[in-house]
Design a protein around this motif. Structure first.
Motif, PDB file in Angstrom:
ATOM      1  N   THR A  23      38.092  -1.267  19.245  1.00  0.00           N
ATOM      2  CA  THR A  23      37.408  -2.559  19.241  1.00  0.00           C
ATOM      3  C   THR A  23      37.976  -3.448  20.346  1.00  0.00           C
ATOM      4  O   THR A  23      39.181  -3.457  20.586  1.00  0.00           O
ATOM      5  CB  THR A  23      37.594  -3.247  17.886  1.00  0.00           C
ATOM      6  N   ARG A  52      36.972  -0.861  26.368  1.00  0.00           N
ATOM      7  CA  ARG A  52      35.931  -0.250  27.191  1.00  0.00           C
ATOM      8  C   ARG A  52      36.480   1.068  27.714  1.00  0.00           C
ATOM      9  O   ARG A  52      37.691   1.317  27.662  1.00  0.00           O
ATOM     10  CB  ARG A  52      35.519  -1.169  28.343  1.00  0.00           C
ATOM     11  N   ASP A 107      31.603   3.315  27.285  1.00  0.00           N
ATOM     12  CA  ASP A 107      31.673   1.997  26.664  1.00  0.00           C
ATOM     13  C   ASP A 107      30.834   2.103  25.395  1.00  0.00           C
ATOM     14  O   ASP A 107      29.634   2.384  25.473  1.00  0.00           O
ATOM     15  CB  ASP A 107      31.080   0.924  27.578  1.00  0.00           C
ATOM     16  N   HIS A 117      30.124  -3.045  23.643  1.00  0.00           N
ATOM     17  CA  HIS A 117      31.321  -3.164  24.477  1.00  0.00           C
ATOM     18  C   HIS A 117      30.975  -2.854  25.935  1.00  0.00           C
ATOM     19  O   HIS A 117      30.069  -2.083  26.222  1.00  0.00           O
ATOM     20  CB  HIS A 117      32.405  -2.183  24.035  1.00  0.00           C
ATOM     21  N   SER A 143      38.505  -6.223  29.642  1.00  0.00           N
ATOM     22  CA  SER A 143      37.050  -6.314  29.546  1.00  0.00           C
ATOM     23  C   SER A 143      36.510  -7.583  30.213  1.00  0.00           C
ATOM     24  O   SER A 143      35.393  -8.002  29.944  1.00  0.00           O
ATOM     25  CB  SER A 143      36.611  -6.283  28.078  1.00  0.00           C
ATOM     26  N   PHE A 192      31.885  -8.590  25.955  1.00  0.00           N
ATOM     27  CA  PHE A 192      31.523  -8.401  24.556  1.00  0.00           C
ATOM     28  C   PHE A 192      31.316  -9.765  23.929  1.00  0.00           C
ATOM     29  O   PHE A 192      31.697 -10.793  24.489  1.00  0.00           O
ATOM     30  CB  PHE A 192      32.575  -7.593  23.783  1.00  0.00           C
ATOM     31  N   MET A 205      32.124  -8.339  17.662  1.00  0.00           N
ATOM     32  CA  MET A 205      33.429  -7.731  17.400  1.00  0.00           C
ATOM     33  C   MET A 205      33.864  -7.926  15.946  1.00  0.00           C
ATOM     34  O   MET A 205      34.553  -7.078  15.379  1.00  0.00           O
ATOM     35  CB  MET A 205      34.486  -8.297  18.351  1.00  0.00           C
TER      36      MET A 205
END
Length: 268
Positions: A31, A34, A55, A59, A166, A178, A183
């Motif tokens: 979580t 990537r 990915d 994400h 990320s 993201f 998430m």
């Protein structure tokens, strides 16, 4: 090489194929991550493994989704391998990616020759895990500069480095690839008892545990080995949850040795 896998009924998936000869390894990030987080592993295993790192949905460069359950993530991985004409392959998963790897091995054994699970157990809930969900609602997602975004995230976590992997620059400044609400949904989809997935496959398996990690207690890692034949455990006492970042050389060595043991005729 960057691959984009587009489907009509599911989110598009971006995947980095690091290429080269060797055993194909599908590497599934956790979580907030990537595929690029496995660049060091791919470099360390060059010539021995061909790392493919997607990915996952929601994400990186992949599409957002309405659902973030274990079935959806496992189906994405299966679809990608089917699309690429690969399998069975070694499947490596970190954190939530490890849960996906376990479910994929249980549901599609034809696609998984061996399993590597990095710092996640088959139980993700209280009391076994003290804080299975990190509340990230309302956290900053953009800033005019990279340093500004890193500083804003550092107000919430001691080390923002994993999140900043990320971060990308666009016309408005720097932003994360993201959505924080997504998430939360990903994390909530990880909470539960996943023993049936862990025990549902019979391929060789390797469990990698960070000694300072709060997500995989030592007793649970040992129980994973005891209850599932053909499983090895390697622990990194000084590492936290992100073993691949904290102990990159040792991480690559453990994964490489495990892969070699599956291809060496003397090992069976």
């Amino acid at each position: 090489m960057e691959i984009t896998f587009t489907r009509e009924d599911r989110p598009s998936l971006a995947c980095t194929d690091f290429g080269g000869p060797g055993t194909p390894v599908l590497a599934l990030h956790g979580t907030f991550g990537r595929g690029a987080v496995f660049a060091r592993l791919a470099a360390d295993l060059a010539g021995r493994a061909r790392v493919l790192a997607p990915d996952q949905r929601g994400h990186g460069r992949s599409g957002r989704a309405a659902g973030y359950g274990r079935d959806e993530f496992a189906q994405d991985a299966a679809d990608l391998l089917d699309h690429l004409g690969l399998g069975p392959v070694v499947v490596l998963g970190h954190s939530s990616g490890g849960l996906t790897a376990q479910r994929l091995a249980a549901r599609r054994p034809d696609l998984v020759s061996a399993l590597v699970v990095e710092d996640i157990g088959p139980v993700v809930r209280r009391p076994e895990v003290a804080d299975p969900v990190l509340d990230v609602r309302g956290w900053p997602s953009s800033a005019p500069t990279r340093d500004g975004l890193a500083r804003a995230l550092a107000r919430h976590v001691p080390d923002s480095g994993y999140f900043m992997a990320s971060a990308v620059e666009d016309a408005a400044g720097w932003r994360l690839l993201f959505d924080w609400d997504d998430m939360m949904a990903v994390q909530e989809g990880c909470v539960g008892d996943w023993w049936p997935d862990w025990l549902g496959s019979s391929c060789p398996a390797l469990v990698l545990r960070g000694g300072r990690s709060p997500l995989l207690p030592g007793w649970l890692a040992r129980e994973m080995v005891e209850r599932r034949p053909g499983t090895r455990l390697v622990e990194f006492p000084a590492a936290g949850h992100w073993v691949h970042d904290d102990e990159p050389s040792g991480f690559a060595r453990a994964v490489g040795d495990f892969i070699a043991s599956r291809t060496d005729p003397d090992e069976g």
